[in-house]
Structure formats: C-alpha cells, structure tokens
Design a protein around this motif. Structure first.
Motif, PDB file in Angstrom:
ATOM      1  N   GLN A 128      63.073  30.815  42.825  1.00 21.81           N
ATOM      2  CA  GLN A 128      64.418  29.980  42.947  1.00 21.81           C
ATOM      3  C   GLN A 128      65.543  31.029  43.250  1.00 21.81           C
ATOM      4  O   GLN A 128      66.355  30.632  43.787  1.00 21.81           O
ATOM      5  CB  GLN A 128      64.481  29.505  41.376  1.00 21.81           C
ATOM      6  CG  GLN A 128      63.461  28.476  40.521  1.00 21.81           C
ATOM      7  CD  GLN A 128      63.656  28.116  39.240  1.00 21.81           C
ATOM      8  OE1 GLN A 128      64.805  28.578  38.593  1.00 21.81           O
ATOM      9  NE2 GLN A 128      62.644  27.464  39.046  1.00 21.81           N
ATOM     10  N   LEU A 129      65.279  32.104  42.710  1.00 23.35           N
ATOM     11  CA  LEU A 129      66.481  33.064  43.104  1.00 23.35           C
ATOM     12  C   LEU A 129      66.500  33.418  44.704  1.00 23.35           C
ATOM     13  O   LEU A 129      67.578  33.810  44.996  1.00 23.35           O
ATOM     14  CB  LEU A 129      65.892  34.482  42.430  1.00 23.35           C
ATOM     15  CG  LEU A 129      66.219  34.708  40.977  1.00 23.35           C
ATOM     16  CD1 LEU A 129      65.815  36.010  40.468  1.00 23.35           C
ATOM     17  CD2 LEU A 129      67.856  34.542  40.530  1.00 23.35           C
ATOM     18  N   GLY A 130      65.322  33.213  45.403  1.00 20.29           N
ATOM     19  CA  GLY A 130      65.338  33.462  46.810  1.00 20.29           C
ATOM     20  C   GLY A 130      65.479  32.290  47.509  1.00 20.29           C
ATOM     21  O   GLY A 130      65.508  31.917  48.856  1.00 20.29           O
ATOM     22  N   ILE A 167      71.576  43.078  40.481  1.00 29.77           N
ATOM     23  CA  ILE A 167      71.043  43.540  39.214  1.00 29.77           C
ATOM     24  C   ILE A 167      71.522  42.690  38.247  1.00 29.77           C
ATOM     25  O   ILE A 167      72.560  42.118  38.165  1.00 29.77           O
ATOM     26  CB  ILE A 167      71.476  44.953  38.536  1.00 29.77           C
ATOM     27  CG1 ILE A 167      70.812  46.223  39.532  1.00 29.77           C
ATOM     28  CG2 ILE A 167      70.940  45.170  37.096  1.00 29.77           C
ATOM     29  CD1 ILE A 167      71.347  47.464  38.875  1.00 29.77           C
ATOM     30  N   PRO A 168      70.557  41.692  37.575  1.00 36.03           N
ATOM     31  CA  PRO A 168      71.143  40.655  36.932  1.00 36.03           C
ATOM     32  C   PRO A 168      72.115  41.002  35.751  1.00 36.03           C
ATOM     33  O   PRO A 168      72.093  42.046  35.028  1.00 36.03           O
ATOM     34  CB  PRO A 168      69.515  40.221  35.897  1.00 36.03           C
ATOM     35  CG  PRO A 168      68.683  40.652  36.943  1.00 36.03           C
ATOM     36  CD  PRO A 168      69.264  41.907  37.444  1.00 36.03           C
ATOM     37  N   LEU A 219      64.408  43.194  36.239  1.00 36.36           N
ATOM     38  CA  LEU A 219      65.696  43.790  36.607  1.00 36.36           C
ATOM     39  C   LEU A 219      65.594  44.623  37.688  1.00 36.36           C
ATOM     40  O   LEU A 219      66.426  44.057  38.726  1.00 36.36           O
ATOM     41  CB  LEU A 219      66.380  44.933  35.436  1.00 36.36           C
ATOM     42  CG  LEU A 219      66.500  44.233  34.110  1.00 36.36           C
ATOM     43  CD1 LEU A 219      67.252  45.283  33.381  1.00 36.36           C
ATOM     44  CD2 LEU A 219      67.548  43.322  34.188  1.00 36.36           C
ATOM     45  N   ARG A 220      64.410  45.476  38.031  1.00 32.72           N
ATOM     46  CA  ARG A 220      64.413  45.970  39.447  1.00 32.72           C
ATOM     47  C   ARG A 220      64.115  45.013  40.383  1.00 32.72           C
ATOM     48  O   ARG A 220      64.765  45.336  41.621  1.00 32.72           O
ATOM     49  CB  ARG A 220      63.262  47.358  39.243  1.00 32.72           C
ATOM     50  CG  ARG A 220      63.339  47.979  40.630  1.00 32.72           C
ATOM     51  CD  ARG A 220      61.966  49.062  40.352  1.00 32.72           C
ATOM     52  NE  ARG A 220      60.727  48.560  40.108  1.00 32.72           N
ATOM     53  CZ  ARG A 220      60.288  48.649  38.776  1.00 32.72           C
ATOM     54  NH1 ARG A 220      60.892  49.231  37.882  1.00 32.72           N
ATOM     55  NH2 ARG A 220      59.040  47.986  38.672  1.00 32.72           N
ATOM     56  N   GLU A 221      62.992  44.370  40.389  1.00 33.37           N
ATOM     57  CA  GLU A 221      62.680  43.391  41.458  1.00 33.37           C
ATOM     58  C   GLU A 221      63.850  42.357  41.569  1.00 33.37           C
ATOM     59  O   GLU A 221      63.885  41.786  42.670  1.00 33.37           O
ATOM     60  CB  GLU A 221      61.342  42.734  40.854  1.00 33.37           C
ATOM     61  CG  GLU A 221      60.293  43.738  40.745  1.00 33.37           C
ATOM     62  CD  GLU A 221      59.003  43.264  40.577  1.00 33.37           C
ATOM     63  OE1 GLU A 221      57.888  43.676  40.748  1.00 33.37           O
ATOM     64  OE2 GLU A 221      58.796  41.893  39.823  1.00 33.37           O
ATOM     65  N   CYS A 222      64.449  41.779  40.705  1.00 39.28           N
ATOM     66  CA  CYS A 222      65.567  41.079  40.784  1.00 39.28           C
ATOM     67  C   CYS A 222      66.661  41.463  41.958  1.00 39.28           C
ATOM     68  O   CYS A 222      67.185  40.842  42.737  1.00 39.28           O
ATOM     69  CB  CYS A 222      66.492  40.721  39.612  1.00 39.28           C
ATOM     70  SG  CYS A 222      65.804  39.339  38.777  1.00 39.28           S
TER      71      CYS A 222
END
Length: 289
Positions: free
Chosen positions: A109-111, A180-181, A170-173
């Motif tokens: 979804q984020l991508g 960073i979220p 957090l890192r992978e986001c």
C-alpha cells in the motif's frame, strides 16, 4: 517533536492551501499527497480520519470513516478521504501490522501497489502478491506521494514486546517511501502517553504526536484537540516539503520500491518454507520414536 505552536487559523490555512505546484521544484510529477495510516485494528485510525476532517473543515463532528471490526469481512474497501484538493487520508483497513505477511501488505500500500477506493482482500498469499504486482504494471501509480503514519494506542501495554518489529518497520518504511513514519498516539489523556511517546523516540521515530480524537460520544470542539490534529497535519506537510526540496525521479523510485517489496516477500516465503520443513522434520522424528 510536536511541531511549531502557530495559531490555529494559520496552521489550518497553511494545510488547506498547501500545493505541490508551489514548491521550489514544483510537483515533479506528483499530484496528490496520501497520508497512509497503519496500525493495529482498534487503535483509532478511523477516529483520526474523522478528527482530521472535523478540525480541518472547522465544523461539527461527522463520522465519515467507521471502525473496522477485528472479525470483519474478508474483502474490504480501502477508502481515501479527501482533506483538501491536494491531501487525502487512508486507513489500511485490511491489516494489523507486525505479522510479516501483513507488513508486506502495508508495504504494498505504501508503495502504491494497491489501488485506492477499490476492494481489498485479507490473508494474502505469496502467489496473490505476485499476481497483483504484475497487474499494477498495467496502470502504474506514479502520481501519489505517500506519507506513512503509524497510529498507536497509548493504553496498549505491549510496546516492549514489539520493539524489534517496530524499529524494523520504521527503518523499512523509510526505504519504501522516503519518510520515517509519523507516530500518532491516540488517547492522549491516558497516563501511559508520555512513556509510550518516549519509547517511540528511543526507537528512532522523529515525530511522535499524541492526540485525543473526536468521537460520537465526545464531539465537543476543544482548542487542545484541534491543535494536536493540526500539528499532525502541518508536520506531515513539512516532511513533504523537505522531501520535495530534492529532485525526484518517480519511475526510478517506483522501481526501487518494487525491488524492495519483491525481496521482502521472497524472504518471507523462504522463511515460511524453512519453518514448515522444520515442523515436518520434528513430526517425523517424533513418529519414529
């Protein structure tokens, strides 16, 4: 962490009139900002959406987004709610983060590998991901700039047990989105809020914003509630402005996101097969006794 203490009307006007077109490098191909809320079911994501609409529209409370029951339907709709002509806010209604296949769905979804305002399915399998990723290339979404927002309940007392998973998330986001979220802690009035906020900061979160949402039971407009919601939205746009202060290459960045997601899904599938092989080996060992 909490953002500038500007007058409410100034923050509201800034958010309402924010345009990607007026940034120093222009919109660079982006047409919309999508605030993607992620987090466990029941942590207040729908309430955050309703509160943002209420405060930004500067009107009485209306329930736009309804909470998802943990036992909800298999197919749900991932609905985008327009805050301004430039900004939409979305609840990832199909998942509860931290389980790896559910995290994969969050990253999809984020991508922008999942459509907005379309039906969504729970319990995705590896083959489902591969098929849908291929389908997205028929009409790839290059124009949404997605900002991740992690919603966390201040009364949830298991943050220590989730620390490693959350730090990884957090890192992978940041790898997946460039951001960073932002962490929004709901139920600000809880006595645990300060402790939860400090734990998130220690885990690497840069913006941790406690809020008290408006609800059908607590709909009276309060200056403090309005302020916290506007600070959240204002800070999200400050993140966007900083991100867009550099020249972006939307197609290259989408390709990098796809590579990251495919590797993540592949690693999850391999781990699943290894665990299954170990389980079967243990069963066979016991049967031979």
């Amino acid at each position: 962490m909490a953002g500038p203490q500007r007058p409410l009307h100034e923050m509201r006007d800034y958010i309402r009139t924010f345009s990607l077109d007026t940034l120093p490098h222009g919109n660079q191909g982006y047409q919309r900002i999508v605030l993607q809320l992620v987090g466990h079911i029941g942590f207040g994501k729908s309430a955050v959406i309703n509160s943002c609409k209420c405060v930004l529209d500067d009107r009485e409370f209306i329930m736009y987004a309804e909470a998802t029951n943990a036992q909800g339907a298999v197919t749900l709709k991932r609905t985008a709610y327009e805050l301004t002509p430039t900004i939409s806010i979305v609840d990832n209604r199909t998942v509860m983060i931290m389980k790896k296949m559910e995290v994969a769905e969050v990253y999809a979804q984020l991508g922008n590998f999942r459509p907005l305002n379309g039906p969504m399915k729970k319990n995705w399998k590896f083959d489902d991901y591969m098929t849908t990723l291929e389908d997205t290339e028929l009409n790839p979404n290059y124009t949404d700039l997605t900002v991740p927002v992690l919603v966390y309940h201040s009364r949830h007392l298991h943050l220590d047990y989730e620390q490693e998973e959350i730090q990884t998330f957090l890192r992978e986001c940041r790898l997946m989105t460039g951001f960073i979220p932002i962490v929004v802690i709901t139920h600000k009035e809880s006595q645990n809020t300060s402790e939860v906020r400090n734990q998130f900061i220690a885990m690497g979160a840069e913006q941790v914003i406690p809020v008290e949402n408006y609800t059908t039971e607590n709909r009276e407009r309060i200056w403090g509630k309005d302020t916290d919601i506007l600070i959240f939205l204002y800070n999200a746009l400050q993140d966007v402005a900083f991100y867009m202060s550099y020249q972006r290459d939307l197609r290259r960045e989408r390709l990098e996101k796809k590579k990251f997601l495919l590797k993540y899904m592949h690693d999850v599938e391999i781990e699943k097969k290894v665990q299954e092989a170990l389980r079967m080996a243990e069963i066979n060992r016991r049967q031979k006794r």
